[in-house]
Design a protein around this motif. Structure first.
Motif, mmCIF file in Angstrom:
data_model
loop_
_atom_site.group_PDB
_atom_site.id
_atom_site.type_symbol
_atom_site.label_atom_id
_atom_site.label_comp_id
_atom_site.label_asym_id
_atom_site.label_seq_id
_atom_site.Cartn_x
_atom_site.Cartn_y
_atom_site.Cartn_z
ATOM 1 N N UNK A 28 -7.799 6.554 10.431
ATOM 2 C CA UNK A 28 -6.882 5.443 10.119
ATOM 3 C C UNK A 28 -7.398 4.655 8.921
ATOM 4 N N UNK A 29 -8.702 4.505 8.846
ATOM 5 C CA UNK A 29 -9.295 3.796 7.718
ATOM 6 C C UNK A 29 -9.104 4.589 6.428
ATOM 7 N N UNK A 30 -9.298 5.888 6.497
ATOM 8 C CA UNK A 30 -9.058 6.723 5.324
ATOM 9 C C UNK A 30 -7.599 6.609 4.865
ATOM 10 N N UNK A 31 -6.688 6.563 5.807
ATOM 11 C CA UNK A 31 -5.270 6.423 5.470
ATOM 12 C C UNK A 31 -5.003 5.083 4.791
ATOM 13 N N UNK A 32 -5.638 4.024 5.274
ATOM 14 C CA UNK A 32 -5.463 2.701 4.664
ATOM 15 C C UNK A 32 -6.013 2.694 3.238
ATOM 16 N N UNK A 33 -7.161 3.335 3.051
ATOM 17 C CA UNK A 33 -7.760 3.410 1.710
ATOM 18 C C UNK A 33 -6.832 4.190 0.778
ATOM 19 N N UNK A 34 -6.358 5.341 1.243
ATOM 20 C CA UNK A 34 -5.476 6.180 0.436
ATOM 21 C C UNK A 34 -4.178 5.453 0.099
ATOM 22 N N UNK A 35 -3.638 4.696 1.048
ATOM 23 C CA UNK A 35 -2.394 3.960 0.811
ATOM 24 C C UNK A 35 -2.578 2.945 -0.315
ATOM 25 N N UNK A 36 -3.692 2.240 -0.306
ATOM 26 C CA UNK A 36 -3.957 1.260 -1.364
ATOM 27 C C UNK A 36 -4.124 1.962 -2.702
ATOM 28 N N UNK A 37 -4.842 3.090 -2.698
ATOM 29 C CA UNK A 37 -5.043 3.824 -3.945
ATOM 30 C C UNK A 37 -3.719 4.333 -4.515
ATOM 31 N N UNK A 38 -2.846 4.799 -3.659
ATOM 32 C CA UNK A 38 -1.549 5.300 -4.119
ATOM 33 C C UNK A 38 -0.672 4.143 -4.597
ATOM 34 N N UNK A 39 -0.626 3.065 -3.819
ATOM 35 C CA UNK A 39 0.221 1.924 -4.177
ATOM 36 C C UNK A 39 -0.203 1.293 -5.506
ATOM 37 N N UNK A 40 -1.502 1.124 -5.684
ATOM 38 C CA UNK A 40 -2.008 0.458 -6.892
ATOM 39 C C UNK A 40 -2.365 1.423 -8.009
ATOM 40 N N UNK A 41 -2.310 2.718 -7.705
ATOM 41 C CA UNK A 41 -2.647 3.767 -8.669
ATOM 42 C C UNK A 41 -4.042 3.566 -9.253
ATOM 43 N N UNK A 42 -4.992 3.345 -8.346
ATOM 44 C CA UNK A 42 -6.386 3.170 -8.727
ATOM 45 C C UNK A 42 -7.274 3.971 -7.783
ATOM 46 N N UNK A 43 -8.513 4.115 -8.158
ATOM 47 C CA UNK A 43 -9.523 4.729 -7.298
ATOM 48 C C UNK A 43 -10.410 3.597 -6.800
#
Length: 147
Positions: A28-43
């Motif tokens: 779930x934490x990985x999903x939250x991290x990935x969601x932020x990266x996709x939304x903000x288009x950052x690493x």
């Protein structure tokens, strides 16, 4: 090894050992991290990942309170177990005395002397305590020192 890689390795370890709580929580934490990266288009770097971990802990603390008030000790225990899994990835929390000392130094550096300066102090202090104190704890400490 950065924090995201460490989380990925821990997921693999949890899968091998059959630790469902750890596996579910970290996924779930990985999903939250990935969601932020996709939304903000950052690493996200380690600091960003720590912010996500703190947010996930905060969500689970709220869930603990809600489930206890509803009389659901089973849900409360599960959320507390998830909090412990997430805390393992954060640095050791600052003691109240250490936080008070650090906040006092920032207040002195900024020559802050009233509640009007609270925002400036918190803005300066948060990067120094990243991952080691929650925003609520920092806010409460600064408020008590400025009053």
């Amino acid at each position: 090894m950065n924090l995201k890689e460490k989380i990925t390795e821990e997921v693999k370890d949890a899968m091998r050992s059959g630790n469902e709580i750890k596996k579910r929580t970290l996924r779930m934490t990985q999903a939250a991290i990935k969601q932020i990266e996709v939304d903000k288009r950052i690493e996200l770097d380690d600091e960003g990942v720590m912010a996500v971990l703190q947010k996930e802990i905060k969500i689970r603390k709220e869930a603990v309170e809600e489930s206890k008030s509803a009389g659901r000790e089973d849900l409360s225990a599960a959320a507390e177990a998830e909090i412990e899994v997430l805390k393992a990835f954060l640095p050791e929390e600052l003691s109240p005395d250490a936080l008070r000392e650090l906040a006092g130094l920032v207040i002195a550096d900024l020559k802050a002397n009233s509640m009007a300066d609270m925002g400036k102090v918190i803005k300066e202090l948060m990067p120094k305590v990243a991952g080691r104190a929650s925003g609520a704890d920092v806010s409460a400490m600064v408020r008590s020192l400025l009053q």
